[in-house]
Write a protein that holds these residues in place. Structure first.
Motif, PDB file in Angstrom:
ATOM      1  N   GLN A 480      -5.563   7.045   5.814  1.00 44.43           N
ATOM      2  CA  GLN A 480      -5.495   5.607   6.100  1.00 44.43           C
ATOM      3  C   GLN A 480      -6.849   5.058   6.527  1.00 44.43           C
ATOM      4  O   GLN A 480      -7.249   3.958   6.108  1.00 44.43           O
ATOM      5  CB  GLN A 480      -4.439   5.343   7.181  1.00 44.43           C
ATOM      6  N   ALA A 483      -8.913   4.774   3.399  1.00 46.32           N
ATOM      7  CA  ALA A 483      -8.430   3.799   2.423  1.00 46.32           C
ATOM      8  C   ALA A 483      -8.458   2.374   2.943  1.00 46.32           C
ATOM      9  O   ALA A 483      -8.801   1.438   2.208  1.00 46.32           O
ATOM     10  CB  ALA A 483      -7.002   4.152   1.998  1.00 46.32           C
ATOM     11  N   TYR A 484      -8.083   2.185   4.249  1.00 41.23           N
ATOM     12  CA  TYR A 484      -7.905   0.831   4.779  1.00 41.23           C
ATOM     13  C   TYR A 484      -8.783   0.510   5.985  1.00 41.23           C
ATOM     14  O   TYR A 484      -8.898  -0.658   6.373  1.00 41.23           O
ATOM     15  CB  TYR A 484      -6.447   0.621   5.201  1.00 41.23           C
ATOM     16  N   ALA A 554      -7.718   8.919  -0.854  1.00 42.67           N
ATOM     17  CA  ALA A 554      -7.957   7.603  -0.278  1.00 42.67           C
ATOM     18  C   ALA A 554      -8.148   6.546  -1.367  1.00 42.67           C
ATOM     19  O   ALA A 554      -7.624   5.427  -1.268  1.00 42.67           O
ATOM     20  CB  ALA A 554      -9.180   7.646   0.635  1.00 42.67           C
ATOM     21  N   ALA A 556      -6.864   6.423  -4.234  1.00 43.33           N
ATOM     22  CA  ALA A 556      -5.603   6.113  -4.912  1.00 43.33           C
ATOM     23  C   ALA A 556      -4.818   5.022  -4.203  1.00 43.33           C
ATOM     24  O   ALA A 556      -3.991   4.343  -4.824  1.00 43.33           O
ATOM     25  CB  ALA A 556      -4.755   7.383  -5.014  1.00 43.33           C
ATOM     26  N   PHE A 557      -5.061   4.831  -2.892  1.00 46.39           N
ATOM     27  CA  PHE A 557      -4.275   3.868  -2.123  1.00 46.39           C
ATOM     28  C   PHE A 557      -4.988   2.536  -1.901  1.00 46.39           C
ATOM     29  O   PHE A 557      -4.408   1.618  -1.331  1.00 46.39           O
ATOM     30  CB  PHE A 557      -3.883   4.479  -0.777  1.00 46.39           C
ATOM     31  N   LYS A 558      -6.207   2.407  -2.357  1.00 42.24           N
ATOM     32  CA  LYS A 558      -6.909   1.144  -2.226  1.00 42.24           C
ATOM     33  C   LYS A 558      -6.373   0.141  -3.246  1.00 42.24           C
ATOM     34  O   LYS A 558      -6.000   0.518  -4.356  1.00 42.24           O
ATOM     35  CB  LYS A 558      -8.413   1.361  -2.419  1.00 42.24           C
TER      36      LYS A 558
END
Length: 562
Positions: A480, A483-484, A554, A556-558
């Motif tokens: 997380q 990614a965020y 990471a 993949a989740f952006k």
């Protein structure tokens, strides 16, 4: 046998008779009103040890761990509906890993099947639910067919590609009095004595022409007992050996040609891409082990697998050999003795250099946990069974830097589900009571099946739990953040794990340094009692480099356009 005894021979007795015939010595599960006749039949027969789990999910994991550690059939007995559903996730894990497990479950009375009347424990379509979680799901439809159906289910579970098979038996059938007429196979074929191996000459041409061969060994090597043949072949042709997570133990991990479980790492990718021959053996090429299939395989690829569905499933093969890996590899080794093979010394030096550099670079990321790694490997015997739940320390170094020397001494969740480590370790210890079993787990996953500690204590199993406590889901925190730049739903309130363990009959201690850890591990190993070592990760300190999940996790989740 008296006439009275014959008259009282029931479906449940036939089930147990087939289990005994198959060599079953241990069964895991929870007694219920929908399996009680089977439990009573096991009691009366007397040779099968019943392990009473605290949940059906844990029981199925125990059967899985038992099978992986021993190579034997694992057996789990659950109730109907919710009970069977509780086991489903664990059966998915056994399916993912290709583990032979027989799941015996009850069903509502045969007269109420599919009626929706609300019979206790009723499920709308239990057979379909179990079909989705298992290799195959079977319903007994005629009590007089019990022996044949149970035997078929056992053979299906054991037949490669192995996997979990569910057999559901309506509760009214379980107490039905049936004939005890035996079922006998009239034709028995021994694969070792009656199989002719036919290897095309093309196999040997490809091997002889290769100067940079790579063997990629998967779980099929372990299940077929082909580790010896893999090492022989690797040494004969001078191949680097890459292993999947399930293939650890295919070759001793201190062997200079063993790259190990590093397929998704840059140096290994380069080695595979520059190879002129890949020999893959019993491997699925899972997404997380190939960087979502971004590892480039060479054009010349000999695939060895017992499953026809594996042919060209993820990577195309220039030649596919379908059959038992041990027999195929033995045939290759025997035939290659008659061929002139000269492994390239320069390539062998390159392989060993890659192997060493991978380990050196990964060690640099561990920080204070390097001392814990070294403490584990120095204290634990070579044949220790290491079970790893899905947690940071297991993913980073437990599955890569803790060397495995023998097959069936490395167990990890192939499907990636958390919390299955504890019951899996219990099953492994039940199967290998004289072998140390060590579990690596994180606090988040561990709480999923924490009640099974009572099962371990009740069975007086000397498992050693190494619990890494960071009060949360550490892997997801890091993903997380990457990614965020923020975190959500990853912080957890940890109990006092030492008091919890002690209340369940474990010896337990909390440590805050590598020196303390090694001392406690030695104590736990010597005690041969259920033990837990809680690693206080805040006190030990952070890793030198945070683990951000599998490569590309990471990214993949952006947010992105599809």
């Amino acid at each position: 046998m008296t006439q009275q005894a014959v008259m009282e021979y029931t479906t449940a007795d036939a089930v147990v008779q087939e289990l005994v015939r198959a060599g079953v010595e241990v069964a895991f599960g929870i007694v219920s009103i929908h399996n009680m006749p089977i439990y009573d039949a096991i009691l009366r027969e007397g040779s099968i040890h019943l392990v009473c789990s605290r949940g059906e999910s844990g029981a199925a994991n125990m059967a899985d761990g038992y099978a992986r550690a021993t190579g034997k059939l694992g057996v789990v007995i659950t109730s109907t509906g919710t009970g069977a559903g509780n086991a489903a996730g664990s059966l998915v894990e056994a399916w993912a890993a290709g583990v032979p497990v027989l799941h015996l479950t009850g069903e509502v009375a045969s007269t109420h099947l599919g009626t929706g009347k609300g019979y206790i424990h009723e499920c709308k379509d239990q057979l379909s639910m179990m079909e989705g979680a298992s290799k195959k799901a079977i319903r007994l439809r005629n009590p007089d067919q019990t022996s044949a159906v149970v035997r078929h289910a056992i053979q299906e579970a054991l037949t490669a590609p192995a996997g979990p098979v569910t057999l559901e038996i309506p509760i009214d059938f379980q107490s039905a009095i049936i004939s005890g007429n035996p079922v006998e196979e009239s034709i028995i074929v021994s694969p070792e004595n009656n199989t002719t191996l036919n290897l095309p000459e093309e196999v040997f041409k490809k091997v002889q022409n290769a100067r940079r061969p790579v063997i990629w060994a998967g779980g099929g090597v372990i299940s077929s007992g082909a580790s010896k043949e893999v090492q022989q072949l690797a040494e004969m042709i001078g191949a680097a050996v890459v292993t999947s997570q399930s293939g650890k133990g295919s070759i001793p991990e201190d062997h200079p040609q063993c790259i190990g479980h590093f397929a998704s790492y840059g140096l290994t990718k380069q080695l595979i891409e520059s190879s002129d021959l890949l020999i893959s053996i019993g491997i699925r090429f899972r997404s997380n082990e190939t960087s979502n299939w971004k590892v480039q395989a060479p054009v010349e690829h000999i695939s060895i697998d017992t499953d026809y569905h594996a042919v060209n499933r993820n990577y195309p093969a220039s030649l596919s050999l379908v059959g038992d890996a041990k027999q195929i590899l033995k045939g290759m080794v025997d035939s290659l003795l008659n061929h002139s093979l000269k492994p390239d010394p320069a390539y062998l030096d390159e392989v060993e250099s890659v192997r060493n550099e991978l380990r050196t670079e990964l060690r640099k990321t561990l920080g204070p946990y390097e001392q814990i790694l070294d403490g584990m490997r120095s204290v634990l015997p070579k044949g220790t069974i290491l079970v790893r739940d899905v947690t940071v320390q297991a993913n980073v170094w437990g599955s890569r830097l803790f060397e495995i020397y023998e097959p069936r001494t490395s167990i990890h969740a192939s499907g990636g589900g958390i919390g299955q480590g504890l019951p899996t370790a219990i099953g492994a210890q039940m199967g290998r009571k004289d072998t140390p079993v060590v579990l690596m787990a994180g606090d988040g996953g561990f709480m999923v099946n924490v009640g099974e500690m009572s099962t371990a204590a009740q069975e007086n199993l000397p498992i050693i739990i190494v619990l890494f406590d960071d009060a949360g889901y550490g892997v997801l925190r890091n993903i997380q953040d990457a990614a965020y730049g923020r975190q959500v739903a990853v912080d957890l309130l940890s109990p006092d794990f030492v008091l919890l363990a002690q209340s369940m009959g474990f010896e337990a201690a909390r440590i805050g340094s590598g020196e303390e850890f090694t001392a406690e591990l030695e104590k736990a190993l010597d005690s041969r009692k259920p033990s837990m070592i809680v690693v206080d990760m805040k006190a030990v300190g952070p890793m030198a480099k945070p683990f951000g999940g599998p490569p590309g996790a990471a990214e993949a989740f952006k947010p992105k356009k599809l």
